[in-house]
Design a protein around this motif. Structure first.
Motif, short mmCIF file in Angstrom:
data_model
loop_
_atom_site.label_atom_id
_atom_site.label_comp_id
_atom_site.label_asym_id
_atom_site.label_seq_id
_atom_site.Cartn_x
_atom_site.Cartn_y
_atom_site.Cartn_z
N GLU A 111 0.80 -1.21 0.00
CA GLU A 111 0.00 0.00 0.00
C GLU A 111 0.85 1.27 0.00
OE1 GLU A 111 -2.47 -0.32 3.40
OE2 GLU A 111 -3.26 -2.26 2.79
N SER A 112 2.14 1.16 0.23
CA SER A 112 2.97 2.36 0.33
C SER A 112 4.17 2.30 -0.61
CB SER A 112 3.43 2.56 1.77
OG SER A 112 4.17 1.45 2.22
N PRO A 113 3.96 2.11 -1.92
CA PRO A 113 5.09 2.00 -2.83
C PRO A 113 5.94 3.26 -2.89
CG PRO A 113 3.04 2.19 -4.05
CD PRO A 113 2.68 2.00 -2.60
N ALA A 114 5.40 4.40 -2.53
CA ALA A 114 6.19 5.63 -2.53
C ALA A 114 7.33 5.56 -1.52
CB ALA A 114 5.30 6.83 -2.24
N TRP A 115 7.21 4.69 -0.52
CA TRP A 115 8.24 4.57 0.51
C TRP A 115 9.45 3.78 0.02
CZ3 TRP A 115 10.06 6.55 4.72
CH2 TRP A 115 10.95 5.84 5.49
N TRP A 116 9.31 2.95 -1.00
CA TRP A 116 10.35 2.04 -1.42
C TRP A 116 11.73 2.67 -1.59
CZ3 TRP A 116 7.11 -0.98 -5.49
CH2 TRP A 116 6.24 -1.84 -4.83
N PRO A 117 11.88 3.88 -2.09
CA PRO A 117 13.23 4.42 -2.23
C PRO A 117 13.98 4.54 -0.90
CG PRO A 117 11.68 5.72 -3.50
CD PRO A 117 10.88 4.76 -2.68
N TYR A 118 13.25 4.61 0.22
CA TYR A 118 13.88 4.79 1.54
C TYR A 118 13.91 3.49 2.34
CZ TYR A 118 12.68 9.45 0.07
OH TYR A 118 12.53 10.59 -0.67
N ALA A 119 13.30 2.43 1.85
CA ALA A 119 13.20 1.18 2.60
C ALA A 119 14.57 0.61 2.96
CB ALA A 119 12.38 0.16 1.82
N TRP B 147 12.37 -0.83 10.19
CA TRP B 147 11.12 -0.10 10.37
C TRP B 147 10.02 -0.70 9.50
CZ3 TRP B 147 10.40 4.23 13.56
CH2 TRP B 147 11.54 4.66 14.22
N HIS B 148 8.85 -0.86 10.09
CA HIS B 148 7.65 -1.30 9.37
C HIS B 148 6.88 -0.04 8.97
CE1 HIS B 148 4.10 -3.52 8.29
NE2 HIS B 148 3.40 -2.72 9.07
N VAL B 149 6.58 0.10 7.69
CA VAL B 149 5.94 1.31 7.17
C VAL B 149 4.61 0.97 6.53
CG1 VAL B 149 6.16 3.18 5.48
CG2 VAL B 149 8.16 2.42 6.77
N TRP B 150 3.63 1.82 6.75
CA TRP B 150 2.33 1.64 6.10
C TRP B 150 1.66 2.99 5.92
CZ3 TRP B 150 3.22 1.03 11.21
CH2 TRP B 150 2.34 1.61 12.11
N ARG B 151 0.69 3.01 5.03
CA ARG B 151 -0.12 4.21 4.80
C ARG B 151 -1.53 3.88 5.29
NH1 ARG B 151 -0.76 7.68 -0.75
NH2 ARG B 151 -1.50 9.56 0.29
N ASP B 152 -2.06 4.70 6.16
CA ASP B 152 -3.34 4.42 6.78
C ASP B 152 -4.48 5.12 6.04
OD1 ASP B 152 -4.99 3.22 8.64
OD2 ASP B 152 -3.97 4.06 10.37
N VAL B 153 -5.70 4.88 6.50
CA VAL B 153 -6.88 5.44 5.85
C VAL B 153 -6.91 6.96 5.91
CG1 VAL B 153 -8.28 3.38 6.16
CG2 VAL B 153 -8.28 5.14 7.93
N ASP B 154 -6.18 7.55 6.86
CA ASP B 154 -6.12 9.01 6.94
C ASP B 154 -5.10 9.60 5.95
OD1 ASP B 154 -3.75 8.26 8.14
OD2 ASP B 154 -4.21 9.16 10.08
N ARG B 155 -4.51 8.73 5.11
CA ARG B 155 -3.57 9.08 4.05
C ARG B 155 -2.21 9.53 4.58
NH1 ARG B 155 -5.68 8.74 -0.83
NH2 ARG B 155 -4.22 10.17 -1.78
N LEU B 156 -1.97 9.36 5.87
CA LEU B 156 -0.66 9.64 6.44
C LEU B 156 0.17 8.36 6.38
CD1 LEU B 156 -1.57 11.70 9.62
CD2 LEU B 156 -0.64 12.56 7.46
N ARG C 1 4.93 9.36 12.38
CA ARG C 1 4.04 9.52 11.23
C ARG C 1 4.48 10.74 10.44
NH1 ARG C 1 -1.25 11.45 14.52
NH2 ARG C 1 -0.53 13.54 14.91
N GLY C 2 4.11 10.74 9.16
CA GLY C 2 4.46 11.85 8.29
C GLY C 2 3.43 12.02 7.20
N GLU C 3 3.40 13.20 6.63
CA GLU C 3 2.44 13.51 5.58
C GLU C 3 2.78 12.85 4.26
OE1 GLU C 3 2.14 17.73 5.34
OE2 GLU C 3 1.24 17.91 7.33
N ASP C 4 4.06 12.58 4.04
CA ASP C 4 4.51 11.94 2.81
C ASP C 4 5.79 11.17 3.12
OD1 ASP C 4 6.72 13.79 2.74
OD2 ASP C 4 5.42 15.24 1.76
N PRO C 5 6.30 10.38 2.20
CA PRO C 5 7.49 9.58 2.48
C PRO C 5 8.70 10.40 2.92
CG PRO C 5 6.42 8.73 0.54
CD PRO C 5 5.72 10.03 0.89
N VAL C 6 8.89 11.57 2.36
CA VAL C 6 10.04 12.41 2.76
C VAL C 6 9.87 12.88 4.20
CG1 VAL C 6 11.28 14.54 2.27
CG2 VAL C 6 10.50 13.10 0.38
N ASP C 7 8.67 13.31 4.56
CA ASP C 7 8.40 13.73 5.93
C ASP C 7 8.60 12.56 6.90
OD1 ASP C 7 7.59 15.29 8.13
OD2 ASP C 7 5.47 14.87 7.77
#
Length: 66
Positions: free
Chosen positions: A8-16, A22-31, A46-52
């Motif tokens: 669900e969070s492919p935008a995170w892959w560059p930083y994985a 760390w376990h990363v996910w994107r929740d229903v609140d889009r954070l 938590r962050g607003e986007d992968p960079v945050d």
């Protein structure tokens, strides 16, 4: 193997690779959320986007005493 990112969070892959414990996910609140695996007490950010989110994780690691 997802290298710390859910499907669900492919935008995170560059930083994985930078944060393999760390376990990363994107929740229903889009954070984006992350938690340090196998850590007591739990360490979560938590962050607003992968960079945050990356910046929030780095801040936790700089303050870390675990």
């Amino acid at each position: 193997m997802n290298n710390g990112a859910d499907a669900e969070s492919p935008a995170w892959w560059p930083y994985a690779a930078e944060f393999p414990l760390w376990h990363v996910w994107r929740d229903v609140d889009r954070l984006y959320y992350a938690r340090l695996r196998a850590c007591e007490p739990p360490v979560k950010v938590r962050g607003e986007d992968p960079v945050d989110l990356r910046d929030q994780i780095r801040a936790v690691l700089l303050r870390a005493t675990f």
